[in-house]
Motif scaffolding. Sequence first.
Motif, PDB file in Angstrom:
ATOM      1  N   GLN A 182      -5.653  -1.608   0.322  1.00  0.00           N
ATOM      2  CA  GLN A 182      -6.682  -0.802   0.988  1.00  0.00           C
ATOM      3  C   GLN A 182      -6.500  -0.836   2.493  1.00  0.00           C
ATOM      4  O   GLN A 182      -6.648   0.185   3.158  1.00  0.00           O
ATOM      5  CB  GLN A 182      -8.077  -1.305   0.601  1.00  0.00           C
ATOM      6  N   TYR A 183      -6.161  -1.995   3.036  1.00  0.00           N
ATOM      7  CA  TYR A 183      -5.925  -2.082   4.485  1.00  0.00           C
ATOM      8  C   TYR A 183      -4.676  -1.295   4.865  1.00  0.00           C
ATOM      9  O   TYR A 183      -4.640  -0.668   5.928  1.00  0.00           O
ATOM     10  CB  TYR A 183      -5.824  -3.532   4.924  1.00  0.00           C
ATOM     11  N   ALA A 184      -3.657  -1.317   4.016  1.00  0.00           N
ATOM     12  CA  ALA A 184      -2.454  -0.510   4.278  1.00  0.00           C
ATOM     13  C   ALA A 184      -2.820   0.977   4.254  1.00  0.00           C
ATOM     14  O   ALA A 184      -2.295   1.761   5.050  1.00  0.00           O
ATOM     15  CB  ALA A 184      -1.367  -0.818   3.249  1.00  0.00           C
ATOM     16  N   ARG A 185      -3.731   1.376   3.377  1.00  0.00           N
ATOM     17  CA  ARG A 185      -4.190   2.768   3.344  1.00  0.00           C
ATOM     18  C   ARG A 185      -4.950   3.118   4.624  1.00  0.00           C
ATOM     19  O   ARG A 185      -4.869   4.246   5.103  1.00  0.00           O
ATOM     20  CB  ARG A 185      -5.082   3.010   2.128  1.00  0.00           C
ATOM     21  N   GLN A 186      -5.684   2.158   5.164  1.00  0.00           N
ATOM     22  CA  GLN A 186      -6.367   2.393   6.437  1.00  0.00           C
ATOM     23  C   GLN A 186      -5.347   2.641   7.548  1.00  0.00           C
ATOM     24  O   GLN A 186      -5.542   3.498   8.404  1.00  0.00           O
ATOM     25  CB  GLN A 186      -7.274   1.210   6.805  1.00  0.00           C
ATOM     26  N   VAL A 187      -4.252   1.890   7.538  1.00  0.00           N
ATOM     27  CA  VAL A 187      -3.183   2.131   8.515  1.00  0.00           C
ATOM     28  C   VAL A 187      -2.596   3.520   8.273  1.00  0.00           C
ATOM     29  O   VAL A 187      -2.373   4.278   9.219  1.00  0.00           O
ATOM     30  CB  VAL A 187      -2.098   1.031   8.434  1.00  0.00           C
ATOM     31  N   LEU A 188      -2.356   3.855   7.015  1.00  0.00           N
ATOM     32  CA  LEU A 188      -1.788   5.156   6.668  1.00  0.00           C
ATOM     33  C   LEU A 188      -2.633   6.309   7.206  1.00  0.00           C
ATOM     34  O   LEU A 188      -2.097   7.260   7.776  1.00  0.00           O
ATOM     35  CB  LEU A 188      -1.630   5.275   5.151  1.00  0.00           C
TER      36      LEU A 188
END
Length: 192
Positions: A149-155
Amino acid sequence: EVEVPEEPVEFGMARVQLLKDLAEIAEEIPGDSWVLGQRVYYMGQVGNWSSADGLIRRCSGEQWWCTALYGYVKHALGEHVFAAEIFDRALAQMPPKEAAAFVTPTYLLDPAAMEIYEAAEDKEAAEERLWLMSDPLYMVDGNDRMTEQYARQVLIRLRRHAENPFGQVWGDDLEQLALRYGEELAWRRYKS
């Protein structure tokens, strides 16, 4: 199971050219956070995570963004425990408003659950409980669902000010798709 068609060679060649162009732009405007993010993203697209890792280690842009990109890379490499530590560090470095937007489970909870979350006096404890209950693979070290989910926030931060394959302006609708379902893996056209 969906069979993903092989990408045309021209797409790969265009991606390599784009990486060269971004490297030249980075020399012209060193420390630019947007350029760094795009370089990391497209290095990941070609599977060159080690170069992305090295690029981030020399980052001279906004510290929280450099750290969040590092967490993004570590997550992509499957290093979920380390990625969680890095994302925690990034959250501590972020401006409070950015950090709140980063961790709020917008689009992940149904309306009733979101009301409970919004009413919680201790949001940090509510988020911790959410991620504890959401961890799908207890046999995998770390909470890969949380770091995803945090990687998706970066995305979504990478895509907000970039062109996209949809030919649309980035908005809440595309952000919601990215946060709920992650990055698209392939596209296919069908004749109707």
